[in-house]
Design a protein around this motif. Structure first.
Motif, mmCIF file in Angstrom:
data_model
loop_
_atom_site.group_PDB
_atom_site.id
_atom_site.type_symbol
_atom_site.label_atom_id
_atom_site.label_comp_id
_atom_site.label_asym_id
_atom_site.label_seq_id
_atom_site.Cartn_x
_atom_site.Cartn_y
_atom_site.Cartn_z
ATOM 1 N N SER A 182 16.870 2.530 14.691
ATOM 2 C CA SER A 182 16.307 1.351 14.024
ATOM 3 C C SER A 182 15.107 1.729 13.167
ATOM 4 O O SER A 182 14.846 1.072 12.142
ATOM 5 C CB SER A 182 15.913 0.297 15.063
ATOM 6 N N LEU A 186 15.012 0.722 9.366
ATOM 7 C CA LEU A 186 13.918 -0.069 8.812
ATOM 8 C C LEU A 186 13.270 0.635 7.631
ATOM 9 O O LEU A 186 12.974 0.006 6.598
ATOM 10 C CB LEU A 186 12.874 -0.345 9.897
ATOM 11 N N HIS A 253 16.014 -10.235 10.089
ATOM 12 C CA HIS A 253 15.785 -8.856 9.643
ATOM 13 C C HIS A 253 16.220 -7.927 10.768
ATOM 14 O O HIS A 253 15.402 -7.522 11.601
ATOM 15 C CB HIS A 253 14.316 -8.643 9.287
ATOM 16 N N PRO A 255 16.955 -4.640 11.336
ATOM 17 C CA PRO A 255 16.273 -3.395 11.727
ATOM 18 C C PRO A 255 14.902 -3.622 12.342
ATOM 19 O O PRO A 255 14.527 -2.952 13.315
ATOM 20 C CB PRO A 255 16.170 -2.612 10.406
ATOM 21 N N ALA A 256 14.128 -4.581 11.813
ATOM 22 C CA ALA A 256 12.797 -4.842 12.365
ATOM 23 C C ALA A 256 12.887 -5.445 13.759
ATOM 24 O O ALA A 256 12.128 -5.065 14.671
ATOM 25 C CB ALA A 256 12.030 -5.785 11.436
#
Length: 290
Positions: A182, A186, A253, A255-256
């Protein structure tokens, strides 16, 4: 006349293949046999269970694809493939338990798949993305992660019959891989598309994080395994509402949200352990001693 070999009782039938075809295949690939406990007696069974090993193969394929994508410079598909490997890895064990198809072969195959998908793949994806320009420091951080993943899996296999099933000793390799994957996802989403786009400062930070995630896998911290969750039982209505909120947050969002979630999980046990050690010991009252 050709004498056809009668298939064993525990041997799965493959559509379109008769006993002679199966015998010919066995000349090329030796069949697997293992001892299992049935009715209090140890018996030998041939073959392997299809369904759980099918999910394990899917996890292995996703981990291998992550490496291939990283080598091609596709740093969006690579971390996503690791998350797909996590999904397949979570399904194979649960399916094996629900269908009563657990086996020693499946456990060993799953462990080797985990080493590729959550040991080698995240390290190579991170190295290709941000660490290769850091020289020895970069590949050393990636190697620490790979070595710790191997040590963690080896320790898990030797303690599988004695450990508490509700907790893991050390951070589980899929959770560590999720933090690494991740972070790459990100950074890519923030505009660092190619390996050369990553600033040296960010690369050093990612290298330290990678090495720390590796160290967390072999550290003596307890993490909840969530294996005791009963997906077939009833839950309060509010649980479904919470799940809806979680899905909504992830879509904002991915990935965050994934990085924050798995990073909090990875840091939870060390932080709680530190808090317990720093908490002052309450003095025992003299009246209570008497």
């Amino acid at each position: 006349m050709t004498n056809k070999r009668a298939p064993d009782a525990d041997e799965a039938k493959i559509p379109g293949l008769d006993a002679d075809d199966l015998a010919a295949l066995e000349q090329l690939v030796e069949d697997h046999e293992e001892e299992v406990l049935e009715g209090g007696k140890t018996v030998r069974r041939r073959g392997v269970y299809l369904l759980p090993n099918l999910f394990t193969t899917g996890a292995l394929f996703a981990g291998f694809y992550a490496v291939v994508a990283a080598l091609k410079g596709d740093f969006e598909a690579a971390p996503i493939a690791i998350f797909f490997a996590m999904v397949f890895d979570g399904l194979d064990g649960r399916v094996a338990r629900l269908t009563n198809t657990s086996s020693k072969f499946g456990a060993e195959y799953d462990s080797l798949s985990d080493m590729v998908s959550f040991g080698v793949a995240p390290a190579l994806v991170m190295f290709s993305f941000a660490l290769q320009d850091l020289g020895k420091f970069g590949w050393s951080a990636a190697f620490v992660y790979v070595a710790c993943a191997a040590l963690r899996l080896a320790r898990f296999n030797t303690r599988i019959d004695s450990d508490d099933g509700n907790f893991f000793t050390g951070l589980a390799s899929p959770a560590a891989a999720a933090v690494v994957a991740s972070a790459v996802w990100l950074a890519h989403d923030l505009g660092y598309v190619a390996a050369g786009d990553v600033p040296k400062e960010l690369g050093v930070l990612l290298a330290i994080m990678t090495a720390l995630m590796g160290s967390a896998m072999v550290a003596n911290f307890k993490y909840p395994s969530f294996k005791g969750l009963d997906f077939r039982g009833r839950v309060p209505f509010v649980v479904i509402f919470i799940i809806v909120i979680v899905f909504s947050l992830v879509t904002l969002h991915p990935p965050a949200v994934f990085l924050a979630t798995f990073l909090v999980y990875a840091l939870s046990s060390p932080v709680l352990t530190l808090v317990k050690r720093l908490r002052p010991v309450k003095p025992v009252d003299e009246g209570e001693q008497k």
